[in-house]
Design a protein around this motif. Structure first.
Motif, PDB file in Angstrom:
ATOM      1  N   VAL A 181      38.675  39.275  39.590  1.00  0.00           N
ATOM      2  CA  VAL A 181      38.192  38.202  40.557  1.00  0.00           C
ATOM      3  C   VAL A 181      36.691  38.322  41.034  1.00  0.00           C
ATOM      4  CG1 VAL A 181      38.767  37.702  43.071  1.00  0.00           C
ATOM      5  CG2 VAL A 181      40.486  37.875  41.448  1.00  0.00           C
ATOM      6  N   VAL A 182      36.178  37.243  41.263  1.00  0.00           N
ATOM      7  CA  VAL A 182      34.870  37.072  41.950  1.00  0.00           C
ATOM      8  C   VAL A 182      35.196  36.621  43.503  1.00  0.00           C
ATOM      9  CG1 VAL A 182      32.664  35.559  42.118  1.00  0.00           C
ATOM     10  CG2 VAL A 182      33.680  36.477  40.040  1.00  0.00           C
ATOM     11  N   PRO A 183      35.017  37.680  44.308  1.00  0.00           N
ATOM     12  CA  PRO A 183      35.527  37.513  45.783  1.00  0.00           C
ATOM     13  C   PRO A 183      34.702  36.608  46.699  1.00  0.00           C
ATOM     14  CG  PRO A 183      34.609  39.602  45.489  1.00  0.00           C
ATOM     15  CD  PRO A 183      34.324  38.920  44.328  1.00  0.00           C
ATOM     16  N   LYS A 184      35.025  35.991  47.799  1.00  0.00           N
ATOM     17  CA  LYS A 184      34.323  35.450  48.846  1.00  0.00           C
ATOM     18  C   LYS A 184      35.125  35.842  50.063  1.00  0.00           C
ATOM     19  CE  LYS A 184      36.206  30.624  48.412  1.00  0.00           C
ATOM     20  NZ  LYS A 184      35.766  29.461  48.052  1.00  0.00           N
ATOM     21  N   GLY A 185      34.558  36.221  50.984  1.00  0.00           N
ATOM     22  CA  GLY A 185      35.312  36.739  52.271  1.00  0.00           C
ATOM     23  C   GLY A 185      35.594  38.022  52.293  1.00  0.00           C
ATOM     24  N   ALA A 186      36.452  38.378  53.173  1.00  0.00           N
ATOM     25  CA  ALA A 186      36.772  39.864  53.618  1.00  0.00           C
ATOM     26  C   ALA A 186      37.730  40.433  52.650  1.00  0.00           C
ATOM     27  CB  ALA A 186      36.554  40.068  54.881  1.00  0.00           C
ATOM     28  N   ALA A 187      38.690  39.843  52.101  1.00  0.00           N
ATOM     29  CA  ALA A 187      40.171  40.399  51.619  1.00  0.00           C
ATOM     30  C   ALA A 187      39.828  41.413  50.651  1.00  0.00           C
ATOM     31  CB  ALA A 187      40.905  39.139  51.037  1.00  0.00           C
ATOM     32  N   SER A 188      40.598  42.381  50.487  1.00  0.00           N
ATOM     33  CA  SER A 188      40.679  43.634  49.670  1.00  0.00           C
ATOM     34  C   SER A 188      41.018  43.169  48.334  1.00  0.00           C
ATOM     35  CB  SER A 188      41.113  44.593  50.136  1.00  0.00           C
ATOM     36  OG  SER A 188      42.532  44.514  50.140  1.00  0.00           O
ATOM     37  N   ALA A 189      41.041  43.771  47.065  1.00  0.00           N
ATOM     38  CA  ALA A 189      41.397  43.568  45.978  1.00  0.00           C
ATOM     39  C   ALA A 189      43.070  43.771  45.886  1.00  0.00           C
ATOM     40  CB  ALA A 189      41.015  44.433  44.780  1.00  0.00           C
ATOM     41  N   GLU A 190      43.522  44.726  46.721  1.00  0.00           N
ATOM     42  CA  GLU A 190      44.902  44.867  46.992  1.00  0.00           C
ATOM     43  C   GLU A 190      45.699  43.793  47.660  1.00  0.00           C
ATOM     44  OE1 GLU A 190      42.462  47.254  47.388  1.00  0.00           O
ATOM     45  OE2 GLU A 190      42.729  48.432  45.641  1.00  0.00           O
ATOM     46  N   PHE A 238      37.369  43.447  41.319  1.00  0.00           N
ATOM     47  CA  PHE A 238      36.412  42.642  41.452  1.00  0.00           C
ATOM     48  C   PHE A 238      35.452  42.782  40.662  1.00  0.00           C
ATOM     49  CE2 PHE A 238      37.414  42.747  46.543  1.00  0.00           C
ATOM     50  CZ  PHE A 238      38.279  41.989  46.365  1.00  0.00           C
ATOM     51  N   ARG A 239      34.492  41.426  40.544  1.00  0.00           N
ATOM     52  CA  ARG A 239      33.556  41.291  39.593  1.00  0.00           C
ATOM     53  C   ARG A 239      32.489  40.577  40.326  1.00  0.00           C
ATOM     54  NH1 ARG A 239      35.639  44.746  37.479  1.00  0.00           N
ATOM     55  NH2 ARG A 239      36.281  44.790  34.881  1.00  0.00           N
ATOM     56  N   GLU A 240      31.083  40.869  40.095  1.00  0.00           N
ATOM     57  CA  GLU A 240      30.143  39.808  40.566  1.00  0.00           C
ATOM     58  C   GLU A 240      30.012  38.500  40.119  1.00  0.00           C
ATOM     59  OE1 GLU A 240      26.338  41.702  40.869  1.00  0.00           O
ATOM     60  OE2 GLU A 240      26.774  43.384  42.023  1.00  0.00           O
ATOM     61  N   ASP A 241      30.260  38.435  38.878  1.00  0.00           N
ATOM     62  CA  ASP A 241      30.737  37.164  38.196  1.00  0.00           C
ATOM     63  C   ASP A 241      31.301  37.340  36.805  1.00  0.00           C
ATOM     64  OD1 ASP A 241      28.662  38.228  36.033  1.00  0.00           O
ATOM     65  OD2 ASP A 241      26.933  37.653  37.355  1.00  0.00           O
ATOM     66  N   LEU A 242      31.759  36.347  35.891  1.00  0.00           N
ATOM     67  CA  LEU A 242      32.340  36.466  34.827  1.00  0.00           C
ATOM     68  C   LEU A 242      31.560  36.155  33.802  1.00  0.00           C
ATOM     69  CD1 LEU A 242      35.999  35.120  36.146  1.00  0.00           C
ATOM     70  CD2 LEU A 242      35.201  37.527  35.501  1.00  0.00           C
ATOM     71  N   PRO A 243      31.895  36.547  32.683  1.00  0.00           N
ATOM     72  CA  PRO A 243      30.653  36.096  31.549  1.00  0.00           C
ATOM     73  C   PRO A 243      31.034  34.819  30.987  1.00  0.00           C
ATOM     74  CG  PRO A 243      32.232  37.753  30.872  1.00  0.00           C
ATOM     75  CD  PRO A 243      32.543  37.990  32.264  1.00  0.00           C
ATOM     76  N   ARG A 244      30.290  33.979  30.740  1.00  0.00           N
ATOM     77  CA  ARG A 244      30.628  32.568  30.206  1.00  0.00           C
ATOM     78  C   ARG A 244      29.731  32.174  29.101  1.00  0.00           C
ATOM     79  NH1 ARG A 244      34.092  29.528  33.626  1.00  0.00           N
ATOM     80  NH2 ARG A 244      34.537  30.657  35.817  1.00  0.00           N
ATOM     81  N   SER A 245      30.191  31.322  28.103  1.00  0.00           N
ATOM     82  CA  SER A 245      29.610  30.614  27.240  1.00  0.00           C
ATOM     83  C   SER A 245      28.551  29.823  27.986  1.00  0.00           C
ATOM     84  CB  SER A 245      30.289  30.045  26.194  1.00  0.00           C
ATOM     85  OG  SER A 245      31.013  28.817  26.647  1.00  0.00           O
ATOM     86  N   GLU A 246      27.715  28.917  27.232  1.00  0.00           N
ATOM     87  CA  GLU A 246      26.888  27.996  27.552  1.00  0.00           C
ATOM     88  C   GLU A 246      27.464  26.914  28.216  1.00  0.00           C
ATOM     89  OE1 GLU A 246      23.526  28.053  28.089  1.00  0.00           O
ATOM     90  OE2 GLU A 246      22.929  30.174  27.297  1.00  0.00           O
ATOM     91  N   ILE A 247      28.698  26.623  27.624  1.00  0.00           N
ATOM     92  CA  ILE A 247      29.364  25.256  28.220  1.00  0.00           C
ATOM     93  C   ILE A 247      30.580  25.823  28.916  1.00  0.00           C
ATOM     94  CG2 ILE A 247      28.784  23.915  26.248  1.00  0.00           C
ATOM     95  CD1 ILE A 247      31.724  24.278  25.155  1.00  0.00           C
TER      96      ILE A 247
END
Length: 517
Positions: free
Chosen positions: A460-469, A490-499
């Protein structure tokens, strides 16, 4: 140069459409240049080309190619980012009757070397950004698009070269990261039939289309080529960013855009989105992956114009469309089969399943690739032959049709999670996680489990204060017992292709190192 390796034996057979009138790209470019004259044709960060200027350049690119002996049966490659000159070059190759092969600059050097060798193109167009890489691909002649006018020189503007239905239009390489990439070839019949469908979405001569995904992607080409055929204006972005897209949309009064889901997500998360005047928009299109319903809902509320979501393959065959304004209760689907498309669902053994059953989606339509370049074995693997003897393209996607004929997609067949003998579809789990207010982006993958073989993990790329659990427990409370997430990370971002497709293989690899599965 090389001729196509797709023979009569290898070719898939598309549907026959009685009495159809096909638009040919080359003659239409000449006609549009004469008809629209001083109207803007292609706009990028550097220049604006009118239709008259564009038509002259395209015809003279073709003249230069013809002087080199390049025409039908030959392939020309490129390794370049979006620009007006890239569009000119692409159109010029087609005008000359040759096959255009846009190489994906997101691929590894190893893959690019294989692709250039596979297509056999000895002429390669590039830019300063990719020049060093292009030099290592083995082409005989390298031309920088910044020098395109000099390369054209005093070449004459020729008439469009005549082509047949079976002459190759372009070839798009699959985005595979291992082995030899597959060259997906499109003939003139394939592309000409696609042109005829665009008018129903309002993309006509007064339209302005935003092009913000790479020109080597079929996602981009479906819209960009149709834009040129219709005589509309194409606004080319070198690289997508939210503010740049919004500024250009407002400045040029954009009416249409072809975007992928991650771009919609980023635009909806852009704090300044509502500051821009987007009132000229008539239709936004989405493809390459299912557009989440929660994102559709935000876009329909905040962004003028409708959304048309398309599902299909670069290979052609299956084709669905979701008119989001007309079907607000179906935003969790990818729509209904387009006119002329025959779509079915099959089991592991290739047996057709009853309507409403889950299985692999296969499809057949007027636009179908002839086959993979020089690869009849892969062509056969990608083909399902119906009891009636007709060719269907296998998607590798798992799904079902509901009682109204709308397609619900689950997962790629290879991405399905099998935990304790139960099939778990990551898409179901991702749909639940996306509803959490503190989830910005998500991917669910299979990781090893001593007890169950595999178990689902939410990234998950989070926003806000909820914990992973907290997010895991919230989601599990809404999931079936066999579906429950083992954890959320949690991840800062997810790897994606150019599209914009999430690279799940890349996400899974660290967890499976040393495993036999």
């Amino acid at each position: 140069m090389t001729t196509s390796g797709v023979t009569g034996v290898d070719r898939l057979k598309p549907k026959i459409i009685e009495g159809e009138e096909l638009v040919r790209f080359g003659p239409r470019m000449k006609e549009n240049a004469e008809k629209f004259g001083d109207k803007p044709c292609v706009i990028d960060e550097v220049e604006t080309l009118t239709w008259a200027e564009f038509g002259d350049l395209v015809a003279r690119v073709a003249g230069r190619l013809q002087s080199m002996g390049i025409g039908p049966g030959h392939m020309v490659a490129s390794l370049a980012e979006n620009s007006a000159m890239n569009v000119v070059m692409y159109a010029g190759v087609l005008y000359a009757g040759a096959c255009m092969v846009p190489l994906p600059f997101s691929a590894t050097e190893e893959a690019l070397i294989k692709e250039r060798a596979d297509c056999g193109a000895s002429l390669l167009f590039t830019t300063a950004q990719y020049h060093d890489m292009a030099e290592r691909l083995g082409a005989d002649t390298l031309v920088d698009l910044a020098d395109l006018r000099d390369w054209i020189g005093d070449a004459p503007a020729i008439d469009p070269v005549a082509v047949t239905d079976e002459d190759l239009f372009d070839m798009i390489y699959s985005s595979g990261t291992t082995g030899t990439p597959k060259g997906i070839v499109h003939d003139h019949l394939f592309r000409s039939r696609q042109f005829s469908r665009t008018s129903s979405y309002g993309l006509e001569e007064d339209g302005v289309l935003m092009m913000s995904t790479p020109l080597y992607s079929n996602t981009t080409l479906v819209a960009a080529i149709a834009c040129m055929v219709r005589g509309a204006t194409l606004v080319s972005m070198k690289k997508f960013n939210t503010i740049g897209f919004l500024e250009l949309s407002e400045k040029h009064r954009a009416t249409h855009a072809m975007l992928v889901p991650v771009q919609y997500m980023r635009l909806m998360d852009e704090p300044r989105f509502d500051e821009f005047d987007l009132s000229a928009y008539q239709c936004k299109m989405s493809t390459s992956a299912p557009l989440p319903g929660v994102v559709i809902e935000q876009c329909m509320k905040r962004w003028p114009g409708n959304i048309m979501e398309f599902y299909g393959m670069t290979e052609g065959g299956p084709a669905t469309v979701l008119d989001c304004a007309a079907h607000p209760d179906k935003w969790d689907t990818v729509g209904q089969p387009q006119p002329g498309a025959d779509m079915r669902v099959i089991d592991e053994d290739g047996n057709e399943l009853p309507y409403g059953s889950y299985g692999e989606v296969v499809g057949r339509s007027g636009s179908m690739m002839p086959g993979y370049h020089n690869n009849p074995e892969k062509t056969r693997e990608a083909t399902w032959v119906s009891p009636e003897g007709e060719h269907f393209v296998r998607t590798g996607d798992m799904g079902r049709f509901d009682e109204d004929g709308f397609l619900h997609l689950l997962d790629r067949k290879k991405d399905m999670i099998i935990s304790g003998g139960f099939n778990i579809y990551a898409a179901d789990l991702e749909a639940v996680l996306r509803k959490h207010p503190n989830v910005a982006d998500v991917a669910v993958i299979a990781i090893p489990s001593r007890d169950w073989g595999e178990t689902p993990l939410g990234l998950v790329v989070p926003k806000g204060a909820a914990s992973a659990e907290e997010i895991r427990d919230w989601a599990n409370a809404q999931l079936g017992k066999t579906q429950r997430l083992s954890a959320v990370e949690f991840r800062e971002d997810l790897p994606r292709s150019e599209i914009g497709k999430i690279l799940k293989r890349e996400l899974r690899e660290p967890y499976w190192e040393g495993q036999t599965a």
